[in-house]
Enzyme design. Structure first.
Site, PDB file in Angstrom:
ATOM      1  N   CYS A 165      -5.397   8.015   9.779  1.00 44.91           N
ATOM      2  CA  CYS A 165      -5.753   7.209  11.216  1.00 44.91           C
ATOM      3  C   CYS A 165      -5.903   8.358  12.281  1.00 44.91           C
ATOM      4  O   CYS A 165      -5.550   9.019  12.352  1.00 44.91           O
ATOM      5  CB  CYS A 165      -4.803   6.030  11.007  1.00 44.91           C
TER       6      CYS A 165
ATOM      7  N   ARG B 148      -1.015  14.373  12.697  1.00 46.54           N
ATOM      8  CA  ARG B 148      -0.188  14.394  12.137  1.00 46.54           C
ATOM      9  C   ARG B 148       0.213  15.758  11.084  1.00 46.54           C
ATOM     10  O   ARG B 148      -0.364  16.280  10.143  1.00 46.54           O
ATOM     11  CB  ARG B 148      -0.997  12.760  11.400  1.00 46.54           C
TER      12      ARG B 148
ATOM     13  N   LYS C 143       0.448  -1.030  -0.104  1.00 46.52           N
ATOM     14  CA  LYS C 143       0.076   0.206  -0.226  1.00 46.52           C
ATOM     15  C   LYS C 143       0.661   1.229  -0.084  1.00 46.52           C
ATOM     16  O   LYS C 143       0.171   2.070  -1.185  1.00 46.52           O
ATOM     17  CB  LYS C 143      -0.856  -0.315   1.418  1.00 46.52           C
ATOM     18  N   ASN C 144       1.723   1.173   0.876  1.00 45.38           N
ATOM     19  CA  ASN C 144       2.193   2.141   0.885  1.00 45.38           C
ATOM     20  C   ASN C 144       3.531   3.083   0.201  1.00 45.38           C
ATOM     21  O   ASN C 144       3.636   3.731  -0.155  1.00 45.38           O
ATOM     22  CB  ASN C 144       3.509   2.118   2.331  1.00 45.38           C
TER      23      ASN C 144
ATOM     24  N   ARG D 270      -8.685  -1.253   4.775  1.00 42.41           N
ATOM     25  CA  ARG D 270      -8.048   0.217   3.906  1.00 42.41           C
ATOM     26  C   ARG D 270      -6.595   0.191   3.132  1.00 42.41           C
ATOM     27  O   ARG D 270      -6.062   0.670   2.671  1.00 42.41           O
ATOM     28  CB  ARG D 270      -7.477   1.380   4.916  1.00 42.41           C
TER      29      ARG D 270
ATOM     30  N   ASP E 164       4.577   0.632  12.470  1.00 43.85           N
ATOM     31  CA  ASP E 164       2.941  -0.111  11.978  1.00 43.85           C
ATOM     32  C   ASP E 164       2.589  -1.540  12.366  1.00 43.85           C
ATOM     33  O   ASP E 164       1.690  -2.454  12.485  1.00 43.85           O
ATOM     34  CB  ASP E 164       3.088  -0.487  10.657  1.00 43.85           C
TER      35      ASP E 164
HETATM   36  N1  EPU Z   1       5.063  14.532  10.846  1.00 37.51           N
HETATM   37  C1  EPU Z   1       5.433  15.947  11.803  1.00 37.51           C
HETATM   38  N2  EPU Z   1       5.411  16.907   9.956  1.00 37.51           N
HETATM   39  C2  EPU Z   1       5.418  16.502   8.622  1.00 37.51           C
HETATM   40  C3  EPU Z   1       5.165  15.027   8.422  1.00 37.51           C
HETATM   41  C4  EPU Z   1       5.485  14.315   9.551  1.00 37.51           C
HETATM   42  O1  EPU Z   1       5.424  16.134  12.174  1.00 37.51           O
HETATM   43  O2  EPU Z   1       4.992  17.183   8.530  1.00 37.51           O
HETATM   44  C5  EPU Z   1       5.005  13.281  12.236  1.00 37.51           C
HETATM   45  C6  EPU Z   1       4.063  13.010  12.431  1.00 37.51           C
HETATM   46  O3  EPU Z   1       3.321  13.146  13.131  1.00 37.51           O
HETATM   47  C7  EPU Z   1       4.702  11.598  12.823  1.00 37.51           C
HETATM   48  C8  EPU Z   1       6.181  11.297  12.269  1.00 37.51           C
HETATM   49  O4  EPU Z   1       6.410  12.353  11.596  1.00 37.51           O
HETATM   50  O5  EPU Z   1       4.729  11.605  13.926  1.00 37.51           O
HETATM   51  C9  EPU Z   1       5.793  10.193  11.713  1.00 37.51           C
HETATM   52  O6  EPU Z   1       5.260  10.748  10.626  1.00 37.51           O
HETATM   53  P1  EPU Z   1       6.124  10.421   8.383  1.00 37.51           P
HETATM   54  O7  EPU Z   1       5.569  11.107   8.082  1.00 37.51           O
HETATM   55  O8  EPU Z   1       7.292   9.197   9.126  1.00 37.51           O
HETATM   56  O9  EPU Z   1       4.170   9.335   8.183  1.00 37.51           O
HETATM   57  P2  EPU Z   1       3.400   9.465   7.199  1.00 37.51           P
HETATM   58  O10 EPU Z   1       4.418   9.530   5.957  1.00 37.51           O
HETATM   59  O11 EPU Z   1       2.793   9.945   7.276  1.00 37.51           O
HETATM   60  C10 EPU Z   1       4.132   7.034   6.251  1.00 37.51           C
HETATM   61  C11 EPU Z   1       3.079   5.893   6.722  1.00 37.51           C
HETATM   62  C12 EPU Z   1       2.201   5.232   7.918  1.00 37.51           C
HETATM   63  C13 EPU Z   1       3.162   4.393   8.694  1.00 37.51           C
HETATM   64  C14 EPU Z   1       4.222   6.441   8.488  1.00 37.51           C
HETATM   65  C15 EPU Z   1       6.375   5.798   9.161  1.00 37.51           C
HETATM   66  C16 EPU Z   1       2.405   5.750   4.350  1.00 37.51           C
HETATM   67  C17 EPU Z   1       0.890   6.405   3.176  1.00 37.51           C
HETATM   68  N3  EPU Z   1       2.343   6.045   5.763  1.00 37.51           N
HETATM   69  O12 EPU Z   1       3.179   8.323   7.158  1.00 37.51           O
HETATM   70  O13 EPU Z   1       1.383   4.021   7.266  1.00 37.51           O
HETATM   71  O14 EPU Z   1       2.915   4.389   9.707  1.00 37.51           O
HETATM   72  O15 EPU Z   1       5.067   6.902   7.585  1.00 37.51           O
HETATM   73  O16 EPU Z   1       6.481   4.433   9.272  1.00 37.51           O
HETATM   74  O17 EPU Z   1       3.395   5.685   3.577  1.00 37.51           O
HETATM   75  C18 EPU Z   1       0.059   2.993   7.533  1.00 37.51           C
HETATM   76  O18 EPU Z   1       0.698   1.686   6.041  1.00 37.51           O
HETATM   77  O19 EPU Z   1      -0.803   1.736   8.769  1.00 37.51           O
HETATM   78  C19 EPU Z   1       0.402   3.830   8.042  1.00 37.51           C
HETATM   79  C20 EPU Z   1       0.096   5.154   9.211  1.00 37.51           C
END
Ligand code: EPU
Length: 416
Positions: free
Chosen positions: A116, A121, A22-23, A397, A305
């Site tokens: 989620c 976030r 998915k990611n 999802r 995750d």
């Molecule tokens: N964060 C900030 N500011 C930002 C971006 C992120 O503070 O501008 C914080 C977030 O709030 C969080 C941390 O940084 O506390 C990590 O966030 P990150 O941006 O790395 O995660 P993401 O891109 O939103 C992806 C995956 C998630 C996975 C995380 C961490 C996708 C679509 N989603 O999310 O996957 O948990 O990286 O590895 O790639 C899932 O598949 O269930 C899922 C939640």
């Protein structure tokens, strides 16, 4: 509204194919906007987040056809740069389209993404980085209006290796004429998959998988045919399910290189992990062993995750364990439901202590997010009696068909 009715206490034995990631699929689908030629993406999981991505692409004017796990996108006639609120709110990764639409059209109007219930976030790192690279971004309430007035060659240092921010920078800059270096970039395998796809389209990017990604000026992008990597989080789900239930399962397609720490932790809780030609064999006999302490960290650390699946297995371990979450500030919501099943868990939003019990019992529980929901399915498959998991929409999802896969391994699960 769907529910899963699970009759537990069955060993998991057999073989299952691991779906596409998915990611990885979501940012790759966003990247198809960067060319007016056709892209063919194989091994796309049939999940509701991919359906939402397809709707976003169609809403922007792309022609998209879906045939089983293959998605064909032709973005020759993009006639909108607005992603409506209802689509933005369907999934967090809708934010990926910001970099892609800006890279393609030079303008984008989006709303804050949904996602989620894992805690705050914010997208400040996405916004700040794109601004540094030449985007003018105005925020008005929930609405974010962006114009790419110039493309700057810059070095960007992320304050945290955010997966989404790293991908958004790659998407906005891949097709531009600027040279960009991202320091403290996220190192996840899904970012390597995005780099590989973008390079196939004509980008000149290197370094994905390390903490420094270099994007060089590239010419016009062409179409590409690509196969999405296997989903390491789905493979982890079934691995920890075997650890909790006992048995022996072959996960065809699971990529051991992407899952080193996931498998190391499995070994420490007493589960065998055997690499085979086209996948991994997981075997477990008896209760899992407890784990003194595990902490989630950005890749290559232990994935946030996978944390819920490990905790589910540790509820029936032969001692006390501690699990510490450092990535999201509210990712233990599912533990309230595990407690309804007899788990003994204490703690706060940061660290939980789990006192292993000999067995869980069935209960009515509710998925509150994607991975927490899958953890309840693992616990239910290991528990005595019948568990009903509601709100299965969250699980849809990210899992093509969790009950089909676990039933293939011998679990007793019915979707109603
Ligand atoms: N964060 C900030 N500011 C930002 C971006 C992120 O503070 O501008 C914080 C977030 O709030 C969080 C941390 O940084 O506390 C990590 O966030 P990150 O941006 O790395 O995660 P993401 O891109 O939103 C992806 C995956 C998630 C996975 C995380 C961490 C996708 C679509 N989603 O999310 O996957 O948990 O990286 O590895 O790639 C899932 O598949 O269930 C899922 C939640």
């Amino acid at each position: 509204m769907c529910e899963l009715v699970i009759s537990g206490r069955r060993c998991l034995c057999g073989e299952v194919d691991i779906q596409g990631s998915k990611n990885a699929a979501l940012p790759i689908l966003a990247a198809t906007l960067l060319t007016d030629k056709e892209c063919v993406i194989h091994n796309c999981p049939r999940i509701t987040d991919v359906e939402a991505a397809v709707e976003i692409l169609r809403g922007l004017g792309a022609r998209v056809s879906v045939d089983e796990n293959t998605v064909c996108v032709c973005a020759a006639n993009i006639d909108s740069n607005v992603i409506p609120k209802n689509l933005m709110e369907r999934m967090r990764s809708s934010v990926m389209f910001l970099g892609a639409v800006l890279g393609r059209a030079g303008e984008a109007i989006i709303c804050r993404p949904g996602g989620c219930r894992l805690g705050d976030r914010p997208i400040d790192m996405h916004i700040n980085s794109l601004r540094r690279l030449g985007a003018k971004i105005e925020e008005a309430g929930d609405c974010i209006v962006c114009h790419l007035t110039e493309t700057r060659s810059e070095n960007i240092t992320l304050l945290y290796p955010s997966v989404g921010a790293t991908e958004n920078i790659m998407l906005m800059c891949a097709a531009s004429g600027s040279s960009v270096r991202i320091f403290n970039a996220a190192r996840e395998p899904e970012i390597v998959d995005l780099q590989n796809f973008l390079n196939l389209m004509g980008a000149r990017i290197c370094g994905a998988g390390t903490d420094c990604i270099i994007i060089r000026p590239a010419g016009k992008f062409g179409g590409a045919e690509y196969t999405v990597m296997p989903d390491r989080i789905v493979a982890s789900t079934y691995s920890y399910a075997v650890s909790a239930c006992g048995g022996e399962a072959y996960l065809r397609g699971a990529e051991i290189e992407h899952m080193k720490l996931v498998f190391e932790v499995l070994k420490q809780v007493g589960t065998e992990v055997i690499k085979e030609d086209e996948g991994v064999r997981i075997a477990a006999f008896g209760r899992p062993k407890s784990l003194n302490m595990i902490k989630t960290l950005p890749y290559p650390g232990f994935p946030t995750d996978v944390q819920p699946f490990l905790s589910a297995a540790l509820t029936i371990a032969d001692g006390e364990s501690r699990v510490c979450e450092t990535i999201f500030n509210s990712r233990f919501g599912y533990t309230e439901d595990l407690k309804k099943m007899g788990a003994v868990i204490d703690g706060d939003n940061h660290t939980i202590e789990i006192k292993g019990v000999p067995a869980l019992h069935g209960a009515n529980v509710e998925a509150k997010d994607l991975r927490g929901g899958a953890a309840l399915v693992i616990a239910a498959a290991a528990a005595e009696g019948i568990t009903v998991v509601s709100n299965v929409e969250y699980i849809n999802r990210g899992y093509e068909n969790i009950e089909r896969d676990l039933t293939r391994l011998g679990a007793d699960i019915l979707r109603i």
